[in-house]
Design a protein around this motif. Sequence first.
Motif, PDB file in Angstrom:
ATOM      1  N   ASP A 107     -43.230  26.825  -8.827  1.00 37.03           N
ATOM      2  CA  ASP A 107     -42.579  25.591  -9.272  1.00 37.03           C
ATOM      3  C   ASP A 107     -41.207  25.848  -9.887  1.00 37.03           C
ATOM      4  OD1 ASP A 107     -44.829  24.036  -8.536  1.00 37.03           O
ATOM      5  OD2 ASP A 107     -45.846  24.654 -10.374  1.00 37.03           O
ATOM      6  N   TRP A 108     -40.779  27.102  -9.931  1.00 35.49           N
ATOM      7  CA  TRP A 108     -39.481  27.444 -10.502  1.00 35.49           C
ATOM      8  C   TRP A 108     -38.453  27.631  -9.386  1.00 35.49           C
ATOM      9  CZ3 TRP A 108     -41.131  31.947 -14.310  1.00 35.49           C
ATOM     10  CH2 TRP A 108     -42.044  31.428 -15.249  1.00 35.49           C
ATOM     11  N   TRP A 283     -33.817  21.606 -18.463  1.00 36.54           N
ATOM     12  CA  TRP A 283     -34.291  22.815 -17.791  1.00 36.54           C
ATOM     13  C   TRP A 283     -34.280  23.989 -18.767  1.00 36.54           C
ATOM     14  CZ3 TRP A 283     -30.444  26.565 -17.679  1.00 36.54           C
ATOM     15  CH2 TRP A 283     -29.116  26.132 -17.727  1.00 36.54           C
ATOM     16  N   LYS A 296     -36.931  26.668 -14.781  1.00 35.13           N
ATOM     17  CA  LYS A 296     -37.924  25.600 -14.670  1.00 35.13           C
ATOM     18  C   LYS A 296     -37.231  24.288 -15.012  1.00 35.13           C
ATOM     19  CE  LYS A 296     -42.470  24.244 -16.479  1.00 35.13           C
ATOM     20  NZ  LYS A 296     -43.555  24.644 -17.417  1.00 35.13           N
ATOM     21  N   PHE A 297     -37.246  23.349 -14.065  1.00 35.03           N
ATOM     22  CA  PHE A 297     -36.604  22.055 -14.280  1.00 35.03           C
ATOM     23  C   PHE A 297     -37.640  21.065 -14.807  1.00 35.03           C
ATOM     24  CE2 PHE A 297     -33.742  24.184 -11.389  1.00 35.03           C
ATOM     25  CZ  PHE A 297     -32.504  23.854 -11.914  1.00 35.03           C
ATOM     26  N   HIS A 298     -37.419  20.615 -16.038  1.00 30.10           N
ATOM     27  CA  HIS A 298     -38.355  19.689 -16.675  1.00 30.10           C
ATOM     28  C   HIS A 298     -38.095  18.254 -16.226  1.00 30.10           C
ATOM     29  CE1 HIS A 298     -39.282  23.183 -19.046  1.00 30.10           C
ATOM     30  NE2 HIS A 298     -38.033  23.245 -19.489  1.00 30.10           N
ATOM     31  N   ASN A 299     -36.854  17.942 -15.908  1.00 31.81           N
ATOM     32  CA  ASN A 299     -36.489  16.629 -15.374  1.00 31.81           C
ATOM     33  C   ASN A 299     -36.158  16.808 -13.896  1.00 31.81           C
ATOM     34  OD1 ASN A 299     -35.435  14.162 -14.682  1.00 31.81           O
ATOM     35  ND2 ASN A 299     -33.961  14.050 -16.358  1.00 31.81           N
ATOM     36  N   THR A 300     -37.172  16.672 -13.048  1.00 30.91           N
ATOM     37  CA  THR A 300     -36.989  16.985 -11.627  1.00 30.91           C
ATOM     38  C   THR A 300     -36.042  16.017 -10.924  1.00 30.91           C
ATOM     39  OG1 THR A 300     -39.016  15.754 -11.123  1.00 30.91           O
ATOM     40  CG2 THR A 300     -39.216  18.137 -11.405  1.00 30.91           C
ATOM     41  N   SER A 301     -35.880  14.811 -11.465  1.00 24.87           N
ATOM     42  CA  SER A 301     -34.979  13.843 -10.841  1.00 24.87           C
ATOM     43  C   SER A 301     -33.517  14.287 -10.937  1.00 24.87           C
ATOM     44  CB  SER A 301     -35.140  12.461 -11.483  1.00 24.87           C
ATOM     45  OG  SER A 301     -34.699  12.472 -12.832  1.00 24.87           O
ATOM     46  N   LYS A 303     -32.712  17.638 -10.914  1.00 25.51           N
ATOM     47  CA  LYS A 303     -32.699  19.048 -10.520  1.00 25.51           C
ATOM     48  C   LYS A 303     -31.516  19.374  -9.608  1.00 25.51           C
ATOM     49  CE  LYS A 303     -35.694  20.641  -7.529  1.00 25.51           C
ATOM     50  NZ  LYS A 303     -36.954  21.123  -6.920  1.00 25.51           N
ATOM     51  N   GLU A 331     -35.628  27.903  -3.606  1.00 32.73           N
ATOM     52  CA  GLU A 331     -36.667  27.134  -4.269  1.00 32.73           C
ATOM     53  C   GLU A 331     -38.035  27.641  -3.835  1.00 32.73           C
ATOM     54  OE1 GLU A 331     -34.427  22.920  -3.926  1.00 32.73           O
ATOM     55  OE2 GLU A 331     -36.318  22.984  -5.034  1.00 32.73           O
TER      56      GLU A 331
END
Length: 376
Positions: A107-108, A283, A296-301, A303, A331
Amino acid sequence: EATIDECLSAVDILESPASMYMASYLNSLPTNSFTKLVDNSDEAFKAISNIESPIVRDQQSRILNAVLESPKPIYRPSKNGNTDRLFGCGANLTNLKKEVRLALTKDWVEFDLQSSQLAIVAKIWDIKPLHDFLSGEKSIWSEMFSYFGIDSASDEVKKAVKKALKERVYGVVYGESKDRIIDGKVVNGKVEDEGLTVELAKVGITEGGVKFVNHPLIKEVLKARQIYMRTILKAGQVEDAYGVTHEVNKDNILSIMSRVAQSYEQILIYGVFEMTNENNGEWSIQLLQHDGVSIKFHNTSRKDYWIKKICEYIDNVALGWDIPTKLIYEENKVEIEKEIIEVVEYKKEVNEFGEFSCQPLKTECRYQASLLTHRS
C-alpha cells in the motif's frame, strides 16, 4: 547486535544535521503505522518462496519473521562512523529483498533516485560524457542491455544481468579493482566473489567482465576515479556535500571517497524529509533506503498531487547541485490490470506534454503485474 535503546541513543552522536533530523523523524513514527503490514505476510512469504537460493530463502524468512514481530524499523548511525548514512537496527524491514519488501508494503509508494551513484560521481569526479548521457534522461540499463546484445532477451535474463551489473557499478564507484570486477576473489581456496565474467556466463554472455570494464562510459568512470584519487590524496583532504572537510591518506581514501559520494546522496533524499513540514499530515515517510524512501499516503485523494510535487521538488534539488538524476517512483498496486494500464497511459501523457519528470518505470509495472498474478 545493539539493542533498540542503544540504537536510539546512538542517534545523538550523528554529525550531520540532516542525518539527525531523518533519524529523529523515522524513529518517532507511530508504531501503529506499521501494524497493517502483518496482513500482507502471506504475500511476502510467497515472494520468498520464489527466491532461487535456499540460503537466501532461509535468511529472508528469518528476517521477515523478525519484522512481523516488530514491524517498525529503528535507525542508527554507522557502527564505525565512516558515513552519514542511516541503518536499520537488527533484523528489520530494510534488510528484506526488494520483491519481498514490495509484497509486504503493497500500500506504499517507493521513490528512488535514478542511477544515483553514477550521477553523483559524474558531477563530483567531473565525468562529462557520463554527465551528458544521464542528463539526456537515458537509462544506463537500456544502454547495457544493448551493449551486451540482450535487447530481445527475456525479462528474467535482463533482471539477472541488471542485478549483476548493478553490484559492479557500485564497485566501480566505491573503489573495486578491475581484476576483482572481472575475476572475483578467492581466499584460501574459497570463492568469496565469482566475478562478473562467471556471473554473466550463466545467462550466456561470454567475457562479460572484460566487456563491462571496457564499456565507454565505465572506462570514463574508472579513468576519472584514478584522477580523483590522485587529486585528493595529494591535497590530503576533501570536502563533502555539507562542507565538512575530511583528511585523506592511503589507508582511508576509499572510505572517504564513499563517504563523500554518500553525503550527496543523502542531501538529495533529505529534500523529501524537508517536505514533511508542509504536507499537513497527508503522507509520511515510512522507510529510508539510502537513495530512496517509501511513502504512505494517508489522504489518497491527493496522492497524485503529492507524487508530482515531491518529484518536482527533488528534481529541482538535483538540478541545483548539477547532479543528473531524477526521482522516480513505483506504486505497489493491489489491483491488477486496470491499475497497470492506467500507469502506462499516465506515463505517455507525461512524456507527451512534458509536465514533470517523475514516472513509474515500465519494467517495474510489468514486475508488479507478475507479482499480483501470483496472488490471484
